[in-house]
Design an enzyme around this catalytic site. Sequence first.
Site, PDB file in Angstrom:
ATOM      1  N   LYS A  36     -12.393   5.535 -65.371  1.00  0.00           N
ATOM      2  CA  LYS A  36     -12.922   6.555 -64.462  1.00  0.00           C
ATOM      3  C   LYS A  36     -11.895   7.666 -64.334  1.00  0.00           C
ATOM      4  CE  LYS A  36     -15.487   7.562 -60.449  1.00  0.00           C
ATOM      5  NZ  LYS A  36     -15.902   6.622 -59.411  1.00  0.00           N
ATOM      6  N   CYS A  73      -7.468   7.527 -58.661  1.00  0.00           N
ATOM      7  CA  CYS A  73      -7.499   7.444 -57.201  1.00  0.00           C
ATOM      8  C   CYS A  73      -6.565   8.488 -56.596  1.00  0.00           C
ATOM      9  CB  CYS A  73      -7.093   6.068 -56.715  1.00  0.00           C
ATOM     10  SG  CYS A  73      -7.147   5.996 -54.920  1.00  0.00           S
ATOM     11  N   LYS A  93     -16.309  -1.767 -55.328  1.00  0.00           N
ATOM     12  CA  LYS A  93     -15.193  -0.952 -54.837  1.00  0.00           C
ATOM     13  C   LYS A  93     -13.967  -1.203 -55.723  1.00  0.00           C
ATOM     14  CE  LYS A  93     -12.399   1.313 -51.998  1.00  0.00           C
ATOM     15  NZ  LYS A  93     -12.429   2.798 -52.006  1.00  0.00           N
ATOM     16  N   SER A 117     -10.762   9.629 -47.515  1.00  0.00           N
ATOM     17  CA  SER A 117      -9.433   9.131 -47.835  1.00  0.00           C
ATOM     18  C   SER A 117      -9.356   7.690 -47.362  1.00  0.00           C
ATOM     19  CB  SER A 117      -8.360   9.994 -47.168  1.00  0.00           C
ATOM     20  OG  SER A 117      -7.119   9.693 -47.750  1.00  0.00           O
TER      21      SER A 117
END
Length: 278
Positions: free
Chosen positions: A150, A116, A41, A66
Amino acid sequence: MTMFCGWTLPTCIMNASGARCTSWEELKTIEESESSVIVSKSCTLLPREGNKGKRYWDNDIMSINSTGLANNGYSYYNLFNFNKPYIISVAGLTLEDNLTILGAMENRVVELNLSCPNIAGKGQVCYDMQMMDEYLRQIYERFDIQMGVKMSPYFDNFQFENAAEILNKYPLKFVTCINSLGNGYMIDNNQKAIEANDGFGGVGGRCILPFALSNVYKMRKLLSSGIDIVGCGGITTGEDVYKHLISGATVVQVGTQFVKEGPAVFSRLNQELSIFLG
Ligand code: DHB
């Protein structure tokens, strides 16, 4: 066999960050599965509870989440060694936080999350080209680290070209395309599908496959050959994995389908893919 980040992997399929990879128990389950790598994570400087209320929902074609970066803090993920390759996903809330975290991870392989979408008041680094350049410049100025990034999906040719030009300046090991499509909103039974973040969340699952493939294909064309593409998004079958590979991915990551199916997804996908690879 797949060569990736200096590893020789038995398969090209691994978990995507975010899906069932927050606790030690979850990471152990991935270690025992046929996922060829364990991805954690995304972690922050300090532990976080994440967003309040229901924060994940899915149906046949999509997921929306979320989570709000619920995680145990970077020191926790930095404690572990496994009997297979391990990638720590890092999502510091500021450049300074990222520099602190990466300073403790010089012997690790890191996936820096520039994408994110769920933190109130914060934009995505990968959608701010100057900021992305500054993050990477300061990181590589200080650290000799095995790192990939990412990315969120891009939808415009100028974005692809501008981003690739910046990414090509740095000795990145890989670029992961794509994170969820940010700030989706879904109704289920006349209500918000998720309660967290006023119902807004990152969209993943089967319906994002065309955006994952376009980003894999575009980035493979634009990035230096030394940077591997990690394909992520929309994978539910071995055929989807094969589509990522022929679009330019070296390895792939599975998020929503891992949440839905559990660790058996990796053996199923490996088996289905073997038919396409002959
Ligand atoms: C979260 C979601 C993301 O898509 C991501 O890249 C990082 C964190 C989250 O809400 O926890």
